[in-house]
Design an enzyme around this catalytic site. Structure first.
Site, PDB file in Angstrom:
ATOM      1  N   ASN A   9       0.885  -1.172   0.000  1.00 42.62           N
ATOM      2  CA  ASN A   9       0.000   0.000   0.000  1.00 42.62           C
ATOM      3  C   ASN A   9       0.923   1.222   0.000  1.00 42.62           C
ATOM      4  OD1 ASN A   9      -1.822   2.017   0.464  1.00 42.62           O
ATOM      5  ND2 ASN A   9      -2.689   1.130   2.335  1.00 42.62           N
ATOM      6  N   LYS A  16       3.531   0.947   2.976  1.00 39.76           N
ATOM      7  CA  LYS A  16       3.188  -0.071   3.975  1.00 39.76           C
ATOM      8  C   LYS A  16       3.172  -1.428   3.277  1.00 39.76           C
ATOM      9  CE  LYS A  16       0.195   3.127   6.430  1.00 39.76           C
ATOM     10  NZ  LYS A  16      -1.157   3.590   6.577  1.00 39.76           N
ATOM     11  N   ARG A  93      -2.731  -2.135  -3.328  1.00 40.72           N
ATOM     12  CA  ARG A  93      -3.919  -1.313  -3.176  1.00 40.72           C
ATOM     13  C   ARG A  93      -3.811  -0.188  -4.199  1.00 40.72           C
ATOM     14  NH1 ARG A  93      -5.534   2.797   1.673  1.00 40.72           N
ATOM     15  NH2 ARG A  93      -7.523   3.374   0.752  1.00 40.72           N
ATOM     16  N   HIS A 181     -12.565   3.610  -0.688  1.00 44.89           N
ATOM     17  CA  HIS A 181     -12.467   2.767   0.520  1.00 44.89           C
ATOM     18  C   HIS A 181     -13.133   1.407   0.321  1.00 44.89           C
ATOM     19  CE1 HIS A 181     -12.098   6.796   2.822  1.00 44.89           C
ATOM     20  NE2 HIS A 181     -10.903   6.276   2.660  1.00 44.89           N
ATOM     21  N   HIS A 208     -16.305   4.412   7.468  1.00 48.49           N
ATOM     22  CA  HIS A 208     -14.843   4.253   7.449  1.00 48.49           C
ATOM     23  C   HIS A 208     -14.261   5.616   7.798  1.00 48.49           C
ATOM     24  CE1 HIS A 208     -10.927   2.722   5.761  1.00 48.49           C
ATOM     25  NE2 HIS A 208     -10.729   4.027   5.747  1.00 48.49           N
ATOM     26  N   GLY A 212      -8.627   9.581   5.595  1.00 43.40           N
ATOM     27  CA  GLY A 212      -9.701   9.742   4.614  1.00 43.40           C
ATOM     28  C   GLY A 212     -10.944   9.170   5.266  1.00 43.40           C
ATOM     29  N   ARG A 241      -8.885  17.018   3.798  1.00 43.55           N
ATOM     30  CA  ARG A 241      -9.803  17.286   2.675  1.00 43.55           C
ATOM     31  C   ARG A 241     -11.158  17.741   3.218  1.00 43.55           C
ATOM     32  NH1 ARG A 241      -9.332  11.438   0.389  1.00 43.55           N
ATOM     33  NH2 ARG A 241      -7.660  11.061   1.866  1.00 43.55           N
ATOM     34  N   ASP A 283      -4.857  15.399  12.900  1.00 40.10           N
ATOM     35  CA  ASP A 283      -4.948  14.194  13.717  1.00 40.10           C
ATOM     36  C   ASP A 283      -6.061  14.353  14.758  1.00 40.10           C
ATOM     37  OD1 ASP A 283      -4.575  12.144  15.652  1.00 40.10           O
ATOM     38  OD2 ASP A 283      -2.495  11.931  15.019  1.00 40.10           O
ATOM     39  N   MET A 284      -7.052  13.486  14.663  1.00 47.09           N
ATOM     40  CA  MET A 284      -8.201  13.587  15.566  1.00 47.09           C
ATOM     41  C   MET A 284      -7.786  13.515  17.037  1.00 47.09           C
ATOM     42  SD  MET A 284     -11.369  14.063  15.814  1.00 47.09           S
ATOM     43  CE  MET A 284     -12.365  13.737  14.371  1.00 47.09           C
ATOM     44  N   ARG A 285      -6.736  12.738  17.337  1.00 45.29           N
ATOM     45  CA  ARG A 285      -6.289  12.639  18.735  1.00 45.29           C
ATOM     46  C   ARG A 285      -5.867  13.990  19.273  1.00 45.29           C
ATOM     47  NH1 ARG A 285      -2.646   7.596  17.182  1.00 45.29           N
ATOM     48  NH2 ARG A 285      -2.551   8.951  15.380  1.00 45.29           N
ATOM     49  N   GLY A 328      -9.093   4.101  11.512  1.00 46.55           N
ATOM     50  CA  GLY A 328      -8.386   4.724  12.640  1.00 46.55           C
ATOM     51  C   GLY A 328      -9.268   5.413  13.670  1.00 46.55           C
ATOM     52  N   GLU A 331     -12.366   2.983  14.816  1.00 41.67           N
ATOM     53  CA  GLU A 331     -12.011   1.862  15.690  1.00 41.67           C
ATOM     54  C   GLU A 331     -11.490   2.318  17.048  1.00 41.67           C
ATOM     55  OE1 GLU A 331      -9.197  -0.651  13.559  1.00 41.67           O
ATOM     56  OE2 GLU A 331     -10.462  -0.537  11.782  1.00 41.67           O
ATOM     57  N   GLU A 379      -7.835  -4.271   5.170  1.00 41.43           N
ATOM     58  CA  GLU A 379      -7.746  -4.167   3.707  1.00 41.43           C
ATOM     59  C   GLU A 379      -6.677  -5.107   3.150  1.00 41.43           C
ATOM     60  OE1 GLU A 379      -7.408  -0.257   4.992  1.00 41.43           O
ATOM     61  OE2 GLU A 379      -8.607   0.583   3.366  1.00 41.43           O
TER      62      GLU A 379
HETATM   63  P1  ADP Z   1      -5.232   6.052   6.918  1.00 37.27           P
HETATM   64  O1  ADP Z   1      -5.095   4.559   6.777  1.00 37.27           O
HETATM   65  O2  ADP Z   1      -6.213   6.678   5.989  1.00 37.27           O
HETATM   66  O3  ADP Z   1      -3.928   6.788   7.015  1.00 37.27           O
HETATM   67  P2  ADP Z   1      -6.218   5.411   9.530  1.00 37.27           P
HETATM   68  O4  ADP Z   1      -7.402   4.566   9.277  1.00 37.27           O
HETATM   69  O5  ADP Z   1      -4.978   4.758  10.039  1.00 37.27           O
HETATM   70  O6  ADP Z   1      -5.914   6.329   8.292  1.00 37.27           O
HETATM   71  O7  ADP Z   1      -6.650   6.543  10.545  1.00 37.27           O
HETATM   72  C1  ADP Z   1      -5.743   7.514  10.908  1.00 37.27           C
HETATM   73  C2  ADP Z   1      -6.417   8.485  11.831  1.00 37.27           C
HETATM   74  O8  ADP Z   1      -7.004   7.797  12.944  1.00 37.27           O
HETATM   75  C3  ADP Z   1      -5.420   9.468  12.409  1.00 37.27           C
HETATM   76  O9  ADP Z   1      -5.442  10.646  11.677  1.00 37.27           O
HETATM   77  C4  ADP Z   1      -5.934   9.702  13.808  1.00 37.27           C
HETATM   78  O10 ADP Z   1      -6.545  10.974  13.825  1.00 37.27           O
HETATM   79  C5  ADP Z   1      -7.026   8.692  14.041  1.00 37.27           C
HETATM   80  N1  ADP Z   1      -6.853   7.987  15.300  1.00 37.27           N
HETATM   81  C6  ADP Z   1      -6.046   6.942  15.578  1.00 37.27           C
HETATM   82  N2  ADP Z   1      -6.170   6.593  16.886  1.00 37.27           N
HETATM   83  C7  ADP Z   1      -7.081   7.431  17.436  1.00 37.27           C
HETATM   84  C8  ADP Z   1      -7.642   7.586  18.739  1.00 37.27           C
HETATM   85  N3  ADP Z   1      -7.295   6.809  19.751  1.00 37.27           N
HETATM   86  N4  ADP Z   1      -8.548   8.574  18.908  1.00 37.27           N
HETATM   87  C9  ADP Z   1      -8.900   9.374  17.910  1.00 37.27           C
HETATM   88  N5  ADP Z   1      -8.411   9.276  16.669  1.00 37.27           N
HETATM   89  C10 ADP Z   1      -7.513   8.325  16.422  1.00 37.27           C
END
Ligand code: ADP
Length: 398
Positions: A9, A16, A93, A181, A208, A212, A241, A283-285, A328, A331, A379
């Site tokens: 990927n 990856k 992918r 996706h 998803h 993205g 985006r 980054d959502m975190r 991400g 989950e 995936e």
């Molecule tokens: P991609 O494969 O499209 O790069 P992922 O499915 O791995 O993306 O998701 C990445 C996103 O998941 C990160 O930008 C992060 O914001 C979010 N993420 C990962 N862990 C957490 C968490 N514990 N809480 C909130 N958001 C999280």
């Protein structure tokens, strides 16, 4: 000898990979997975075995600055670890398969040529996906490669869902809604009968939510509509985006602000969405941890947009039986799941806070009219299965 399949990927700054092994009559088993990240800046290689145990984590020479270099690192490492193993194929992918590819396909020069014509439709992903195919050709000549598309799962949607209502000459040039996706949605569809049998054949929206993000409306495990369209810019708010914006805004960027096409592309793919709203992070975190009002607004908009699109897809499905979270954010963030479910409570979704925190597959209370679930996506496994079965077909024909 056991068969090995390598799944790749490749993105703009990371590659990856997963190595899967199939012995005798057993199915594909994860042998190792890893990535080269920081390609072009500070490259680093890390890999873990199938149980998540770290195997290697080291900085790389800065000459590793493209897919070819990254693949060279992975190939050398695989040779060291697995010796003369039989790599039966490499699965990739590929983000965009256009209207032509309704399923995975074996890569030929003709296929590669066609996929290059789709680069403008996915400038952030497609060139890097294709560069990895070329690099494998160079490094492992003779090893067959299989392209697995993020768009294929959505082919078969009703014509009305694929339509972009522009004049016919534009539509015949390939302007339609494709959806993305799809490998993730295909995985979720494949496990629904075992993980959530009571809703598997019903009306399900899968969310998803990663960097993205999109939703897929499924009936009977088939995609009937999704929030991503012609490109991966539509629908939900994403890390960088914007999701759906009034097309008049784009016109204004050109005509009112005098921006170039390249500027607009960069704004739409890299500077909008969560990072654009917050000015802090994609980054959502980081946003959930911040008490900056702009970070809060970004999270509010992410949830608002998801709930709004869930409503729209529920209308498409004529009602809803279940909502499934994956990727991400889907989950890992109990808070985002809870907030999206609460914003969708009018549909009859009632979250069980304890199950949500524990990430039990079912996160709604018993008796919730619409159930909610968390199902981790995979995936790579979908790509490995396709690669194995397509190459098995070749062997059977030979
Ligand atoms: P991609 O494969 O499209 O790069 P992922 O499915 O791995 O993306 O998701 C990445 C996103 O998941 C990160 O930008 C992060 O914001 C979010 N993420 C990962 N862990 C957490 C968490 N514990 N809480 C909130 N958001 C999280």
């Amino acid at each position: 000898m056991d068969d090995y399949a390598v799944v790749v990927n490749a993105g703009s700054s990371s590659l990856k990979f997963s190595v899967l092994r199939r012995s005798g009559s057993t199915g594909w088993r994860l042998e190792s997975r890893g990535q080269v990240e920081g390609i072009g800046t500070a490259p680093r290689f890390a890999a873990k075995d199938g149980s998540g145990q770290g195997l290697v984590d080291q900085p790389l020479d800065s000459t590793v600055n493209d897919a070819r270099g990254a693949l060279g690192v992975v190939a050398d490492w695989l040779r060291e670890r697995h010796g003369p193993a039989h790599v039966c194929g490499v699965g990739h992918r590929i983000v965009h398969g256009g209207a032509r590819y309704t399923g995975p396909t074996i890569v030929t020069t003709e296929v590669l040529e066609h996929l290059r014509t789709l680069i403008p439709l996915a400038p952030l992903h497609q060139p890097y996906n294709l560069a990895a195919i070329e690099a494998v050709w160079e490094r492992l000549p003779g090893v067959p490669q299989v392209a697995c598309f993020d768009t294929s799962f959505h082919r078969g949607q009703p014509p009305v869902a694929e339509l972009v209502p522009l004049p016919a000459d534009i539509r015949t040039a390939g302007v339609q809604r494709y959806g993305f996706h799809g490998l993730s949605y295909e995985y979720i569809a494949s496990v629904l009968p075992s993980v959530a049998p009571e809703i598997a054949d019903g009306r399900v929206i899968v969310a998803h939510l990663g960097s993205g993000a999109s939703l897929c409306a499924m009936k009977n495990r088939k995609s009937v509509d999704s929030t991503l369209g012609f490109t991966a810019l539509d629908g939900l708010c994403m890390g960088t985006r914007p999701g759906t914006v009034d097309p008049g805004v784009i016109l204004y960027l050109f005509q009112g602000l005098g921006l170039s096409a390249k500027d607009v592309e960069t704004i739409l793919y890299k500077k909008s969405g969560l990072v654009g709203i917050s000015g802090i992070s994609n980054d959502m975190r980081a946003l959930l941890a911040s008490d900056d009002p702009a970070a809060r607004l970004a999270v509010d908009y992410f949830v608002y947009r998801a709930a709004k699109e869930i409503g729209a897809l529920t209308a498409v499905l004529g009602g809803l039986d279940a909502l499934v979270f994956t990727a991400g954010i889907g989950e890992n963030s109990a808070e985002i799941r809870r907030r999206i479910c609460e914003a969708s409570s009018w549909l009859g979704i009632e979250v069980d806070d304890d199950a949500n925190r524990r990430r039990a597959p079912r996160i709604s209370i018993v008796g919730s009219r619409v159930s909610a679930w968390v199902i981790p996506t995979n995936e790579e496994l979908v790509i490995a299965r396709h690669t194995g079965s397509l190459l098995g077909l070749i062997e059977a024909r030979a």
